[in-house]
Every structure is written in C-alpha cells, then in structure tokens.
Scaffold this motif. Structure first.
Motif, PDB file in Angstrom:
ATOM      1  N   ILE A 159      -1.534   6.131 -12.107  1.00  0.00           N
ATOM      2  CA  ILE A 159      -1.561   6.261 -10.656  1.00  0.00           C
ATOM      3  C   ILE A 159      -1.893   4.921 -10.023  1.00  0.00           C
ATOM      4  CG2 ILE A 159      -2.712   7.412  -8.729  1.00  0.00           C
ATOM      5  CD1 ILE A 159      -0.834   9.198 -10.390  1.00  0.00           C
ATOM      6  N   SER A 160      -2.840   4.193 -10.607  1.00  0.00           N
ATOM      7  CA  SER A 160      -3.213   2.885 -10.053  1.00  0.00           C
ATOM      8  C   SER A 160      -2.035   1.926 -10.060  1.00  0.00           C
ATOM      9  CB  SER A 160      -4.377   2.299 -10.855  1.00  0.00           C
ATOM     10  OG  SER A 160      -5.524   3.102 -10.735  1.00  0.00           O
ATOM     11  N   LEU A 161      -1.232   1.969 -11.112  1.00  0.00           N
ATOM     12  CA  LEU A 161      -0.072   1.077 -11.185  1.00  0.00           C
ATOM     13  C   LEU A 161       0.971   1.447 -10.151  1.00  0.00           C
ATOM     14  CD1 LEU A 161       1.255  -1.259 -12.662  1.00  0.00           C
ATOM     15  CD2 LEU A 161       2.198   0.377 -14.289  1.00  0.00           C
ATOM     16  N   HIS A 162       1.165   2.744  -9.911  1.00  0.00           N
ATOM     17  CA  HIS A 162       2.121   3.165  -8.878  1.00  0.00           C
ATOM     18  C   HIS A 162       1.689   2.636  -7.516  1.00  0.00           C
ATOM     19  CE1 HIS A 162       3.852   5.452 -11.989  1.00  0.00           C
ATOM     20  NE2 HIS A 162       3.135   6.569 -11.868  1.00  0.00           N
ATOM     21  N   PRO A 173      -5.719  -5.525  -0.694  1.00  0.00           N
ATOM     22  CA  PRO A 173      -6.654  -5.288  -1.804  1.00  0.00           C
ATOM     23  C   PRO A 173      -6.692  -3.809  -2.201  1.00  0.00           C
ATOM     24  CG  PRO A 173      -7.679  -6.647  -0.113  1.00  0.00           C
ATOM     25  CD  PRO A 173      -6.387  -6.147   0.466  1.00  0.00           C
ATOM     26  N   GLN A 174      -6.644  -3.598  -3.485  1.00  0.00           N
ATOM     27  CA  GLN A 174      -6.747  -2.236  -4.041  1.00  0.00           C
ATOM     28  C   GLN A 174      -7.919  -2.212  -5.018  1.00  0.00           C
ATOM     29  OE1 GLN A 174      -3.414  -0.994  -6.402  1.00  0.00           O
ATOM     30  NE2 GLN A 174      -4.471   0.793  -7.216  1.00  0.00           N
ATOM     31  N   ILE A 175      -8.857  -1.294  -4.815  1.00  0.00           N
ATOM     32  CA  ILE A 175     -10.009  -1.146  -5.702  1.00  0.00           C
ATOM     33  C   ILE A 175      -9.923   0.211  -6.385  1.00  0.00           C
ATOM     34  CG2 ILE A 175     -12.517  -1.142  -5.894  1.00  0.00           C
ATOM     35  CD1 ILE A 175     -12.667  -2.794  -3.378  1.00  0.00           C
ATOM     36  N   SER A 176      -9.683   0.173  -7.688  1.00  0.00           N
ATOM     37  CA  SER A 176      -9.626   1.418  -8.454  1.00  0.00           C
ATOM     38  C   SER A 176     -11.036   1.850  -8.817  1.00  0.00           C
ATOM     39  CB  SER A 176      -8.798   1.220  -9.724  1.00  0.00           C
ATOM     40  OG  SER A 176      -8.831   2.382 -10.522  1.00  0.00           O
ATOM     41  N   TYR A 177     -11.294   3.149  -8.728  1.00  0.00           N
ATOM     42  CA  TYR A 177     -12.648   3.648  -8.962  1.00  0.00           C
ATOM     43  C   TYR A 177     -12.830   4.307 -10.319  1.00  0.00           C
ATOM     44  CZ  TYR A 177     -10.580   8.124  -7.508  1.00  0.00           C
ATOM     45  OH  TYR A 177      -9.785   9.240  -7.410  1.00  0.00           O
ATOM     46  N   CYS A 178     -11.740   4.443 -11.098  1.00  0.00           N
ATOM     47  CA  CYS A 178     -11.910   5.073 -12.412  1.00  0.00           C
ATOM     48  C   CYS A 178     -10.842   4.647 -13.399  1.00  0.00           C
ATOM     49  CB  CYS A 178     -11.919   6.593 -12.270  1.00  0.00           C
ATOM     50  SG  CYS A 178     -12.510   7.458 -13.745  1.00  0.00           S
ATOM     51  N   LEU A 180      -9.847   2.781 -16.407  1.00  0.00           N
ATOM     52  CA  LEU A 180     -10.483   2.097 -17.525  1.00  0.00           C
ATOM     53  C   LEU A 180      -9.470   1.466 -18.461  1.00  0.00           C
ATOM     54  CD1 LEU A 180     -13.229   4.724 -18.232  1.00  0.00           C
ATOM     55  CD2 LEU A 180     -13.634   2.385 -17.537  1.00  0.00           C
ATOM     56  N   SER A 181      -8.321   2.120 -18.656  1.00  0.00           N
ATOM     57  CA  SER A 181      -7.320   1.596 -19.581  1.00  0.00           C
ATOM     58  C   SER A 181      -6.739   0.299 -19.040  1.00  0.00           C
ATOM     59  CB  SER A 181      -6.196   2.614 -19.783  1.00  0.00           C
ATOM     60  OG  SER A 181      -6.716   3.818 -20.299  1.00  0.00           O
ATOM     61  N   PRO A 182      -6.442  -0.662 -19.921  1.00  0.00           N
ATOM     62  CA  PRO A 182      -5.845  -1.921 -19.463  1.00  0.00           C
ATOM     63  C   PRO A 182      -4.514  -1.673 -18.778  1.00  0.00           C
ATOM     64  CG  PRO A 182      -6.557  -2.056 -21.752  1.00  0.00           C
ATOM     65  CD  PRO A 182      -6.644  -0.617 -21.360  1.00  0.00           C
ATOM     66  N   MET A 183      -4.299  -2.350 -17.669  1.00  0.00           N
ATOM     67  CA  MET A 183      -3.059  -2.167 -16.925  1.00  0.00           C
ATOM     68  C   MET A 183      -2.097  -3.314 -17.213  1.00  0.00           C
ATOM     69  SD  MET A 183      -4.233  -0.693 -13.237  1.00  0.00           S
ATOM     70  CE  MET A 183      -2.554  -0.858 -12.678  1.00  0.00           C
ATOM     71  N   VAL A 184      -0.851  -2.962 -17.344  1.00  0.00           N
ATOM     72  CA  VAL A 184       0.177  -3.962 -17.600  1.00  0.00           C
ATOM     73  C   VAL A 184       0.249  -4.927 -16.417  1.00  0.00           C
ATOM     74  CG1 VAL A 184       2.615  -4.304 -18.113  1.00  0.00           C
ATOM     75  CG2 VAL A 184       1.431  -2.250 -18.934  1.00  0.00           C
ATOM     76  N   ARG A 185       0.322  -6.188 -16.673  1.00  0.00           N
ATOM     77  CA  ARG A 185       0.453  -7.264 -15.682  1.00  0.00           C
ATOM     78  C   ARG A 185      -0.741  -7.358 -14.748  1.00  0.00           C
ATOM     79  NH1 ARG A 185       5.922  -4.771 -13.517  1.00  0.00           N
ATOM     80  NH2 ARG A 185       4.244  -3.465 -12.772  1.00  0.00           N
ATOM     81  N   ALA A 186      -1.878  -6.740 -15.125  1.00  0.00           N
ATOM     82  CA  ALA A 186      -3.030  -6.746 -14.223  1.00  0.00           C
ATOM     83  C   ALA A 186      -3.517  -8.157 -13.932  1.00  0.00           C
ATOM     84  CB  ALA A 186      -4.151  -5.904 -14.820  1.00  0.00           C
ATOM     85  N   LYS A 187      -3.459  -9.061 -14.918  1.00  0.00           N
ATOM     86  CA  LYS A 187      -4.004 -10.400 -14.728  1.00  0.00           C
ATOM     87  C   LYS A 187      -2.985 -11.368 -14.137  1.00  0.00           C
ATOM     88  CE  LYS A 187      -7.381 -10.100 -18.497  1.00  0.00           C
ATOM     89  NZ  LYS A 187      -7.862 -10.703 -19.755  1.00  0.00           N
ATOM     90  N   THR A 188      -1.716 -11.103 -14.359  1.00  0.00           N
ATOM     91  CA  THR A 188      -0.705 -12.074 -13.961  1.00  0.00           C
ATOM     92  C   THR A 188      -0.029 -11.734 -12.642  1.00  0.00           C
ATOM     93  OG1 THR A 188       0.915 -10.864 -15.302  1.00  0.00           O
ATOM     94  CG2 THR A 188      -0.247 -12.696 -16.353  1.00  0.00           C
ATOM     95  N   GLN A 189       0.355 -10.456 -12.439  1.00  0.00           N
ATOM     96  CA  GLN A 189       1.127 -10.078 -11.261  1.00  0.00           C
ATOM     97  C   GLN A 189       0.347  -9.223 -10.271  1.00  0.00           C
ATOM     98  OE1 GLN A 189       5.044  -8.604 -12.174  1.00  0.00           O
ATOM     99  NE2 GLN A 189       5.226  -9.873 -14.002  1.00  0.00           N
ATOM    100  N   LEU A 190      -0.582  -8.423 -10.746  1.00  0.00           N
ATOM    101  CA  LEU A 190      -1.338  -7.545  -9.851  1.00  0.00           C
ATOM    102  C   LEU A 190      -2.575  -8.284  -9.355  1.00  0.00           C
ATOM    103  CD1 LEU A 190      -1.075  -4.185 -11.817  1.00  0.00           C
ATOM    104  CD2 LEU A 190       0.446  -5.092 -10.058  1.00  0.00           C
ATOM    105  N   LEU A 191      -2.347  -9.307  -8.581  1.00  0.00           N
ATOM    106  CA  LEU A 191      -3.439 -10.161  -8.133  1.00  0.00           C
ATOM    107  C   LEU A 191      -4.294  -9.496  -7.067  1.00  0.00           C
ATOM    108  CD1 LEU A 191      -1.500 -13.556  -7.949  1.00  0.00           C
ATOM    109  CD2 LEU A 191      -2.859 -12.637  -9.823  1.00  0.00           C
ATOM    110  N   PHE A 193      -5.386  -6.424  -7.289  1.00  0.00           N
ATOM    111  CA  PHE A 193      -5.975  -5.241  -7.928  1.00  0.00           C
ATOM    112  C   PHE A 193      -7.386  -5.556  -8.430  1.00  0.00           C
ATOM    113  CE2 PHE A 193      -6.647  -2.515 -11.668  1.00  0.00           C
ATOM    114  CZ  PHE A 193      -6.472  -1.275 -11.080  1.00  0.00           C
ATOM    115  N   TYR A 194      -8.333  -4.684  -8.079  1.00  0.00           N
ATOM    116  CA  TYR A 194      -9.729  -4.791  -8.538  1.00  0.00           C
ATOM    117  C   TYR A 194     -10.144  -3.452  -9.130  1.00  0.00           C
ATOM    118  CZ  TYR A 194      -9.584  -8.793  -5.343  1.00  0.00           C
ATOM    119  OH  TYR A 194      -9.241  -9.947  -4.697  1.00  0.00           O
TER     120      TYR A 194
END
Length: 880
Positions: A159-162, A173-178, A180-191, A193-194
């Motif tokens: 859901i967070s990735l969608h 800015p998007q802050i996820s509250y739960c 835990l699993s690593p998200m694809v492209r979280a460090k490179t493209q989802l700038l 995302f917190y």
C-alpha cells in the motif's frame, strides 16, 4: 452463533459472493458511493492526508467487452481496532491546534481515506487527496483547493508503494506508520518517503536474540506464499543458522486467490494441520501481517474440526513480528483467543499517552459528524445497527450510542495506544514540528501571521523535506522522535507479552526492549519473570528443541540427513568429561585431575607410589628384611666355620664376597619403596646394577675356578699357573668395573630423576623415577644378563665334575633360576604401570637373589649345621 457455522459461512461466502447491490444514482458507480461514505475531512489552514486500512474488499476483474468501470462487490473485512489509528490522528491534530506554542494562529486539518487493501482503491483515493473536488482532477486549481502538506500511510509495503508512486511525482512527504518490509527503490527514487518505524533488520535481530535467550533452537516459520513472505524467510533463516537455530519447517499460508482451494481441499488441510501440530515444535515465528494471521487463525480452527484442538494449536509459543497488534476481524470475534495466550511479539515502540485514554472515553457517535468511518466502526465493534441504517435489523441489536469503548474485548479495540497508533501520533507531531521549524526560520513570522499578511497556503510540500529529514524532538511522553539517514525512525522495538482472558479481553505487557542504538550490552533486555506463558506450560519455561539436551557426561553427535540442531548423545570416552549440556565435544581434564564415574566433572588425582605403609610395601619390606637377615646369618655361619673344608673349598674369599653382595642386593630393593627423591632415583638402578654385577661376577669366578682346578690336575697341564686367587679376583674386579663404567656414563649423560606421570594411570599421578636414558638402563640390564648367561653356560659345562669339590650343579641350577626370573621380569615390567611396575622389579631382585642364596648355600649350610660329620677332609676325599 457457533464457530463451525461461522466457518461454513466463510467458505460459502468465498465460493458464492453476494450479488451486486442496486446503484442508487445513475451518475456514479456503487464503488464511488462507497468511497464517499468512507472518508473524513476536517478543514484547516494546512491539511494532513491519511490513507488508513480499516476495510478490505474484493473487486470484479475488468472485462474488456464493456466500457471500463470499477464495480463494487462487497465489503469483506472490517478491523475495528484499526480505527484507533484514525482517532490517534484526530487526537494529535486536536492537541496541536490547542497548543498556543506550536504553530500559533495556524490550524491543521486532515482528510482521511481508506486503502481497502487494494491497489486500485489506494491509487484512486490517493488521487482524491490531490484533487480539489470530489472528482479526480489532481492538477486542477480552484478556490476550494485544499493545501495538502503531507500524507500519512500506508499500512504495509504494498500500500505504501502505491501511495508513494503518486505522491513522489509531486514531492509530497509521505510518512508510513507501519511499513517494516524493505521497499523497492526506497533509497534511490522514493525520496519523499519516510517511515515512522525502525529499520526492519532490528526486528530480525530482536527475534534472534529472543530465541537465543530462551534457548529455543527448533522452531517453525509461518509466512505468506508471496514475494514478501519469501523475502522474510530468506532474510531470517541465514541469521538463525548463524546463531545455531534450526528451522523445522516453513509453512506458507495461501494467498487470497488460493484460499478457497485450500479451505475446500481436505488433503491440503490435513498437510498443513500436521505441519502446525508438530509436537516437537513448540515455538513458531510468524510474519504477522494481517492476511497471514487471518489465514493462520482459520487454519487452526478448521484443523480443529479434524483433530483435537489442544493437539493442533494449544501449548505453542507464537512469536509475532511488529505488524501484529492482536486485531481480529469482526467475523472472528467469537473465536477463542486462548490459542494466542502467552504470545510474544516484537512491536513498534510505544508509550502510554494518558490524555488519549481520556479522549477515547468520551467518544460518542454524535461527536463525529462527517466521519463516515465512525458509524461503520461503531456498528461492527458493538455488533449493532443505528436506527437510520438501511441494513436488515432483524438479526442485530440497535445501537443506542451509549455503548462504551472500554467494554469492547481487546481483540476488537484497545483503550491503550497501540504501536501503529503511536506511530501515527508521532507522524502528525513530526509534520507539525517541521512546519513550526520552517515558519520560525522566516523573519518576523509571528508578526506577519498576526497581521494576516502571510498566507500559510503559500508553503509548498517539497519545502518540508530539508527540515523533515533533520527533525528531532521529544514528544509529550518524553520519547525522542528523529529520522536516521535512511528516513527511518531512529529507535528500536519493544517486546510484548500478550495475555488473553476468558472474556475475550487481553493484557499487553511490555517485557523487553531491542534497541541497537543504545550502548553495547544494553541493546537487548528481557524481563523473564514478567512473562506469562500459555497455561499448558504451567508457568514453566517452554522448551523447543529437536531432541532432549545432552546432559553432562555426554557430547553431541550430528544425525546424518538431519538439521544441525538434531543430534545423538554419546558418552564421553575414557579420560574426557563434559560439565555442560549439549557440549560439541568432551574435554580432557587437567593433568592432575581425572573424570569421575559419570564423566561430568574432574576430581584431583592421588599420588601413586609404592609406600612403606601400604600392604604391598610392607610385604616387600618384610621379605627384603628377612632375606637380608638370612644372608647375614649364612655369612656368620661361614665365618664361624671358616676353617672347615666345605667353607675353604672353591675360594673362600669369593664365597664371602658373594654373600655380602647378596646381602646388599636384598637391601637395595628397599630403595624402590617410598616416594622417589633425587638421591633414591640416582641410587636405585645404579646400586642394583653394580651389586648384582658383583654377585654374578662372583658366581662366574667361582665357576671358572672350579673348571681350571680340575683341568690343572691333569698331568702336564699348563692351567696350574692360572689357578689361584689372582684370576678369581681379576674376573670379579674386571666384570664389576665394566658395569661401574656403564653406570658412570649413565650418571654423567642422562641420570635418572623424579618425575610425575599424569597419563599412565587414569585416576592417579604416578610418582616415579624417570630413567633419564632408557638406552643406558637397558645397557645395564643387558650387561647383567650377559654375565648371567656366561655363568650359566660355564656352570652347565662343569656340572659333571665331582660334587665334593665343586658347586657346579648348584651354580647351574641357581643361574637357571636367575635367568628365568629376569626373562620373565622384562615383559611383566613393561606391562605394568605405577607402583606395580616398581613392585615387579623388587620381586625380580628378591627372587633372583633368593635363588642364588638358596641354590648355592643351602646344601652347604645343611652339611655345616645338620651333618657336621661330613664336613671333614677325610670324608670329602673318601667320597671323591
């Protein structure tokens, strides 16, 4: 309603879903009406969006034979506990708006939608957050444009990735509250995302520490049969193996598409029931995402229809990941939650916000005008319907509005703030603190706001990122909220013990903490005494091992074809011990200790040497003393009768020398008794070798003298010049000096010395005289044996000479005894250890010396004492 009936209803519902309800308006589809009902909007200068997860739904597949549209099938799941996350956001916004020191004269509002655990619904509602009107027109600007500043959500990584794929385009800015699993492209493209949760690796580390603390090394893993489940297994299992924890099995719950097939397949059901009911596996690690817990719960209760429930699920320890907050769907409200009694979970850190409890107590349906979630939550939680509801009221009670949230069972709603709600609460405050920091950074901000000269809507969402990344503050309960370099909460996890009660309520106890960011040694803490286990364990720590522990005295041996946690227990071999459970190998005791009978500890060794006080030592002492006394007595007899023919015959001086050497031989055996010292070690073998050489040399000289005497009596013999004391003395001195020379070389090169032998005797330390040079020791014995063989040979050749004038026959017999004793001594000496080796040598000395004394001198003593009439020259000549 019985549990079995609920199960059947669920299966039938999955197989035959309800028909589509009528659409009340021709202008919109049923799903759009459904979405309009489930939203909550509160105005404010700045808007915080939220995509929550309270409902789940199933949608028709798109058919390309008709105009594309979204069709609503039915509301599938409702999780009342998740509504607390909405209330947490409302409560946090209310606190901030009422706080004059935080964002003064600026109000926060919010707009909340639900994800319905569905990609299409999540995308659609995310776009609605970006739109001004009810229709989805994200980039349209109008007077009604809401100033969306940040979004909180979603419930899991999918859901967070969608959400992130859309918000990232606008840099909101998007802050996820739960998540835990690593998200694809979280460090490179989802700038943008917190995560208001710590790094997931800390959760895995916490699980491993928890298993190691309780020594649970034989576990089962339950996860979903999807990509997230596979990632969970691939990440956790290497860490388990690295720390000596084995996985008995990995059970994968089916995806939604496989649910009907699994529930209707008795064969598949049996396989999964047997897997979960494995009697040896007492601990299960569950990747506790909501759909996994739902499938696991149904599996347990459906399995109970085939087997006894207690054998299927009771008496297990469930270790849940942080996605779990013990929330059941309303259709599971009648389940007996005792199956999860005593469960442990790694949980997002939370602290009790006291005012939040008071806030929940005053909640009432009339307070939530415009909140489309609250009516559904209230009806589902209290299993009632409001009077204006369009649903069938025949099977449900009417909601009065006077119901109290604190009366709900814990599986449906908790009065204390859950970890997810605490994350939402902190996320709202993180946004507010960021805004406060931004506005304070502008010159004369307060003055402009007071004069109405500054429009808060001029702030753009992308401007939050530099401040949000570096935000750090203490919330209302004193916890520090800050993001690390990866945009994750710089914190750890709590360890929660869940205690279920018969009335479906539960107690949540914080029994530990896992925080790698603290000082070394305090990163993992657990309060074992605070844990309540399942009542089947009778408050005793449960065990989960492949087989029983190997007790002290045994070591582990791996079973072929089994995981490394499965092993046999082998007794420790001789000389080794193990003093702990599950030793990989037995250890040797220190040199001065030996293992006890059970081989589970070491005992100090006693000193082993032939003592004067023990029976064997006393016996040998008495024998040596007796034979010495007899030798002295014989010597006295011969001296007293020195003028008699039988004493004078065959070299009287050699007779005295032989008796004296035999006397000393008996006495030198006493050097072998008692604890070895430096001087006794020097004298033992040296004195024995020299004295015995003198004795055998005397015998050899006597024998040669007899032979030469008879040869000299022949007419014209040249042997007469050799007959006399000179030759005998030369033989005695020459043969003895050779042995003395050997012993001198021995003493000068490698003399004997006291030594401790730790290994020859298992339970004792042998105190012995180390020979120094074993070669020189055998040279002494070899030379002694050489003299004995020569003496025996000469005596044997002279055995037929007249008895009245020589001792050839007696010498032959005595040397036969002597050689026999020492030939038998060598193997006996080499085959014994400790004090018995010394006893064998003493016995050989006494036996061989006694053989010489008895065989040579007993016939003469018999004549001297008992037959003195034969001890005359005339009698001897007459006999000749």
């Amino acid at each position: 309603m019985s549990e079995v009936f609920l199960l059947l209803l669920f299966i039938l519902w999955l197989q035959f879903p309800p028909t589509k309800p009528k659409v009340p308006s021709a202008m919109c589809t049923r799903i759009e009406i459904f979405q309009l009902l489930h939203k909550y909007y509160q105005t404010g200068d700045l808007i915080i969006g939220m995509i929550g997860t309270q409902f789940g739904c199933m949608l028709d597949e798109i058919v390309f034979s008709e105009h594309p549209k979204t069709k609503f099938i039915n509301q599938v799941l409702s999780v009342p506990k998740n509504y607390q996350q909405v209330l947490s956001l409302i409560f946090a916004v209310k606190e901030i708006n009422e706080n004059p020191k935080l964002l003064p004269n600026i109000s926060l509002g919010f707009q909340i939608y639900d994800s319905y655990v569905n990609a299409r619904m999540t995308h659609q509602n995310t776009l609605k957050l970006l739109s001004s009107l009810e229709r989805i027109v994200p980039n349209f600007k109008c007077d009604m444009q809401k100033n969306l500043i940040a979004v909180i959500g979603g419930r899991n990584s999918d859901i967070s990735l969608h959400i992130a794929t859309i918000l990232g385009t606008y840099k909101i800015p998007q802050i996820s509250y739960c998540t835990l699993s690593p998200m694809v492209r979280a460090k490179t493209q989802l700038l943008s995302f917190y995560r208001m949760v710590p790094n997931e690796e800390y959760q895995y580390s916490g699980i491993v520490h928890l298993l190691l603390h309780f020594r649970w090394i034989w576990i089962g893993i339950v996860t979903a049969d999807d990509e997230n489940g596979e990632r969970f297994v691939q990440t956790l299992m290497p860490m388990l193996s690295q720390h000596g924890i084995c996985t008995a099995f990995t059970e994968k719950t089916p995806a939604i598409a496989q649910a009907v097939e699994m529930l209707l397949s008795i064969e598949t059901l049996n396989v999964k029931a047997i897997s979960i009911s494995n009697s040896k596996v007492k601990v299960y690690v569950v990747n506790a995402r909501p759909q996994i817990i739902t499938c696991l719960t149904w599996l347990i209760y459906l399995s109970a229809m085939l087997e006894d429930l207690s054998t299927v699920s009771m008496g297990k320890v469930w270790i849940m990941t942080a996605q779990w907050d013990f929330s059941f769907q309303t259709m599971q409200r009648y389940f007996d939650i005792e199956i999860f009694n005593g469960a442990l979970s790694v949980a997002i850190h939370s602290s009790e916000v006291l005012e939040f409890h008071n806030f929940l107590q005053i909640q009432h349906p009339n307070m939530h005008k415009g909140d489309a979630f609250f009516r559904v939550f209230w009806e589902k939680a209290f299993n009632c319907l409001f009077s204006d509801s369009n649903e069938d009221k025949e099977s449900s009670d009417t909601c009065t509005g006077q119901e109290k949230l604190e009366n709900l069972p814990g599986i449906l709603f908790e009065m204390s703030m859950t970890g997810q709600s605490y994350s939402v609460y902190n996320a709202v405050y993180a946004i507010a603190q960021t805004l406060h920091k931004i506005y304070k950074s502008k010159p004369n901000f307060i003055t402009f706001v007071d004069r109405g000269l500054l429009d808060p809507s001029s702030l753009q969402p992308w401007q939050l990122h530099p401040f949000l990344k570096d935000i750090s503050f203490n919330n209302s309960v004193g916890d520090t909220v800050a993001f690390d370099e990866n945009g994750e909460l710089a914190s750890g996890f709590d360890i929660i013990n869940w205690v279920t009660l018969p009335n479906q309520s539960l107690l949540k106890r914080k029994v530990g903490r896992m925080n790698p960011r603290t000082v070394q040694g305090e990163q993992f803490t657990i309060y074992e005494e605070a844990i309540t286990w399942h009542n089947m364990f009778n408050e005793v720590l449960p065990l989960s091992v492949c087989n029983d522990n190997c007790h002290p005295g045994y070591s582990r041996k791996k079973k072929e074809g089994k995981p490394f946690c499965c092993y046999d227990c082998n007794p420790c071999p001789d000389g080794k011990f193990s003093d702990q459970n599950d030793m990989d190998d037995c250890s040797r005791c220190p040199g001065d200790q030996f293992p006890n009978k059970n081989r589970d500890q070491c005992l100090p060794k006693d000193l082993n040497f032939l003592s004067f006080t023990e029976p064997l030592g006393i016996t040998l002492l008495l024998l040596a003393s007796s034979f010495s006394l007899i030798s002295a007595l014989v010597l006295g007899i011969f001296i007293k009768n020195r003028n008699t023919p039988i004493v004078k015959a065959n070299n009287q001086d050699l007779t005295y020398s032989l008796l004296i050497s035999l006397f000393l031989c008996f006495f030198c055996s006493l050097l072998f008794i008692g604890q070895p010292k430096i001087m006794t070690c020097y004298l033992r073998q040296i004195a024995f070798g020299i004295i015995f050489s003198v004795a055998v040399s005397c015998v050899l000289a006597k024998t040669i003298t007899v032979v030469l005497a008879f040869m000299a009596t022949k007419p014209g013999s040249r042997m007469r010049k050799w007959v006399g004391k000179r030759l005998a003395n030369s033989i005695l001195l020459g043969c003895s000096l050779i042995q003395v020379s050997i012993c001198a070389v021995w003493l000068c090169t490698a003399p004997p010395f006291p030594d401790l032998d730790m290994h020859s005797v298992a339970e004792e330390i042998v105190v012995e005289c180390n020979e120094g040079s074993i070669t020189m020791f055998y040279c002494v014995l070899g030379y002694l044996g050489f003299l004995a063989v020569i003496s025996f040979t000469v005596a044997f050749l002279a055995r037929n000479l007249p008895d009245s004038f020589n001792e050839a026959k007696f010498i032959t017999f005595s040397m036969l005894v002597f050689c026999s004793v020492w030939l038998s001594f060598i193997p006996a000496y080499l085959s014994t250890k400790g004090k018995y080796m010394v006893a064998v040598e003493i016995f050989a000395i006494l036996a061989s010396s006694a053989g010489l004394l008895g065989c040579i001198f007993s016939p003469k003593c018999y004549i001297i004492i008992l037959k003195p009439g034969l001890n005359t020259k005339d009698q001897l000549i007459r006999r000749y």
